[in-house]
Design a protein around this motif. Structure first.
Motif, short mmCIF file in Angstrom:
data_model
loop_
_atom_site.label_atom_id
_atom_site.label_comp_id
_atom_site.label_asym_id
_atom_site.label_seq_id
_atom_site.Cartn_x
_atom_site.Cartn_y
_atom_site.Cartn_z
N ALA A 289 0.83 -1.21 0.00
CA ALA A 289 0.00 0.00 0.00
C ALA A 289 0.86 1.26 0.00
O ALA A 289 0.53 2.24 -0.67
N ARG A 290 1.97 1.24 0.74
CA ARG A 290 2.84 2.42 0.76
C ARG A 290 3.52 2.63 -0.59
O ARG A 290 3.79 3.77 -0.98
N HIS A 291 3.79 1.55 -1.32
CA HIS A 291 4.39 1.68 -2.65
C HIS A 291 3.49 2.47 -3.58
O HIS A 291 3.98 3.25 -4.42
N HIS A 292 2.18 2.30 -3.44
CA HIS A 292 1.24 3.05 -4.27
C HIS A 292 0.76 4.33 -3.60
O HIS A 292 0.03 5.11 -4.23
N GLY A 293 1.14 4.57 -2.35
CA GLY A 293 0.73 5.78 -1.65
C GLY A 293 -0.76 5.85 -1.36
O GLY A 293 -1.35 6.93 -1.48
#
Length: 542
Positions: A361-365
């Protein structure tokens, strides 16, 4: 047909309010371990007496009684040890009261379900939201007897709750029952005794802001030196000034070590707990402190750019990324975990699955949308009856632990968690999204469709997909017309230009050059059929 429940409004989950880190006390001398055991056993005796006094007071306990208990403990320990013991006793009593309330609610649910099913004829089928009668007369008779048993238990529990009586086992009821099943637990009596004494040992002290390094009872300096303020009867064991005992080891907090060092340097409150792991033969020190509430972002900001819908299951997390309009993007992801084995293994599996989800999820923000599950009222044996596998399934799902860990871990990574109502997400997701998202090369599971439904509800969109118009109304040529032009698009209300040539592989009747002139065709329902008409006579020359 039953009435559908109105789903609750999605909300942004609050972050954690406290932090706990643990470190091992390495290279303790036999003298250090002996002192820790003596101090823990002495304070354990005082804690047991205080708990007995608190349970005896019941609902009549007040602040004056609390102060009296603390004064009685101060004489045999110290004021700070007495404060830690009384606060721990109060927390234990409050937890027992909450468990008692949950037990009463479970008994009430069981009695209600059995009474309803007994009132129905034997063999009557149930409806969608209410169970039917019991299958056989034997089952009906057995359940009628169980109804009396549960009713008696419910009456006793209600009477004890109204009187303020609770039952608390210091050391744990499970470990206490293990004493009667040593062979099944593969334990000897001595081994069980060591675990029992270690679990009942009291070695914890609350922090105090403004005092040296945030705690006067169990003090840990920034360089890792651990010292304990000994109770008055054990003051002769001190090896330092002011009745303190300094351990020979040095402690290092690898996780959040800098945050802990900043608090101790500023003399801010830090609570400590020392406990022994008998199975491994190790001693541990746990430091905990409160943190200010994390400011949650508005729901509108969390929805900006889309989010990740997550469906919680017994053995995996099904996740799918959605854009701001609620459309699935990319392919679904699955994060597996195994809940068999010991509690530590299950906890590690849950943490591993969550950290993979959070990193994705953090990779896609994007924020994460998850169901606000609570199976406390859904585990009753009477509600689900013979569905043992389903009861075991929902009982094995780590709902509370997964939710708490997800919120705390997401707060560390700066990821927002949106909680949604779980009503009908699995059913409507499979009904409206499973088939449209399935293709020849990709098979969509029911859980993946539920993740899409959860994400759409978090975004504020309805779960149901847009219903396409009838085939003959989609366009003049029966083409696909579900994607409409926006209201502000120029020419959106004009007639669409005709595309030269046939729209299908073969030209059918009425689609030739004169397809636009309907009156020229002798078709039923057109004006050409209602004109005056007579048959010409045959020429004489034939």
């Amino acid at each position: 047909m039953g009435v559908l429940r109105e789903p609750a409004v999605p909300f942004v989950a609050l972050g954690p309010s406290g932090v706990a880190v643990r470190a091992r006390l390495k290279r303790l001398t036999p003298g250090d371990e002996e002192v820790l055991r003596l101090v823990g056993e002495h304070l354990s005796t005082l804690a047991g007496r205080d708990l007995r006094a608190r349970c005896a007071a019941g609902l009549e306990h007040d602040t004056d009684a609390w102060a009296e208990r603390k004064r009685a403990l101060t004489e045999k320990s110290s004021s700070r040890w007495a404060g830690s013991i009384t606060r721990a006793t109060h927390d234990q009593w409050a937890l027992a009261r909450r468990a008692q309330s949950a037990h009463v609610q479970s008994l009430e649910a069981g009695v209600g379900v059995i009474a309803h099913r007994l009132s129905l004829p034997v063999g009557e089928p149930g409806i969608k939201r209410a169970p039917g009668g019991y299958r056989t007369r034997q089952e009906w008779h057995a359940k009628s007897r169980r109804l009396h048993v549960l009713a008696d238990r419910l009456e006793c529990e209600r009477a004890e709750r109204e009187a303020g009586r609770v039952r608390v086992v210091r050391g744990g009821k499970r470990l206490l029952n293990t004493r009667h099943h040593l062979e099944a637990a593969a334990l000897s009596e001595d081994a069980w005794r060591l675990r029992w004494e270690a679990s009942r040992r009291f070695l914890q002290a609350d922090g105090e802001s403004g005092k040296r390094f945030g705690n006067e009872t169990i003090r840990v300096t920034p360089d890792g030196e651990v010292s304990i303020k000994l109770p008055a009867p054990l003051a002769n064991l001190a090896n330092s000034h002011n009745g303190r005992y300094v351990l020979a080891c040095r402690v290092v907090f690898h996780h959040r070590g800098q945050e802990w060092a900043d608090r101790t340097a500023a003399n801010r409150a830090v609570a400590y707990r020392i406990h022994e792991d008998v199975q491994r033969g190790r001693w541990y020190l746990t430091a905990s402190w409160q943190i200010p509430p994390v400011k949650t972002v508005p729901l509108v900001q969390a929805r900006a750019g889309g989010l990740v819908g997550v469906d919680t299951n017994a053995d995996h997390l099904a996740a799918w990324r959605l854009d701001v309009h609620g459309n699935p993007v990319g392919k679904p992801h699955r994060f597996d975990y195994d809940l068999s084995g010991t509690a530590k293994h299950r906890d590690a599996q849950v943490r591993q699955a969550l950290i993979r989800l959070l990193h994705w999820a953090r990779h896609h923000g994007l924020a994460i949308a998850i169901e606000d599950l609570d199976f406390q009222a859904e585990k009753t044996r009477e509600k689900h009856g013979r569905r043992k596998r389903f009861r075991a399934l929902i009982s094995g799902m780590p709902v509370a632990r997964l939710r708490a860990r997800l919120v705390s871990m997401a707060a560390e990574l700066g990821i927002t968690v949106v909680a949604v109502d779980p009503a009908y997400t699995s059913k409507w997701g499979a009904q409206h999204w499973q088939k449209p998202l399935t293709s020849k090369t990709r098979k969509i599971a029911r859980h993946d469709a539920a993740a899409v439904a959860i994400g759409r509800r978090a975004l504020g969109h309805p779960i149901r997909r847009r219903t396409a118009p009838p085939r003959t109304h989609q366009s003049d040529g029966c083409g696909h017309r579900t994607v409409q032009a926006r209201p502000g698009t120029p020419g959106c209300e004009e007639t669409r230009p005709r595309i030269p040539g046939p729209r299908t592989r073969s030209v059918r009747a009425g689609y030739g050059e004169k397809a636009g002139d309907q009156c020229a065709q002798h078709r039923s329902g057109h004006t050409a059929e209602h004109e005056s008409w007579q048959q010409d006579s045959l020429p004489l020359s034939l």
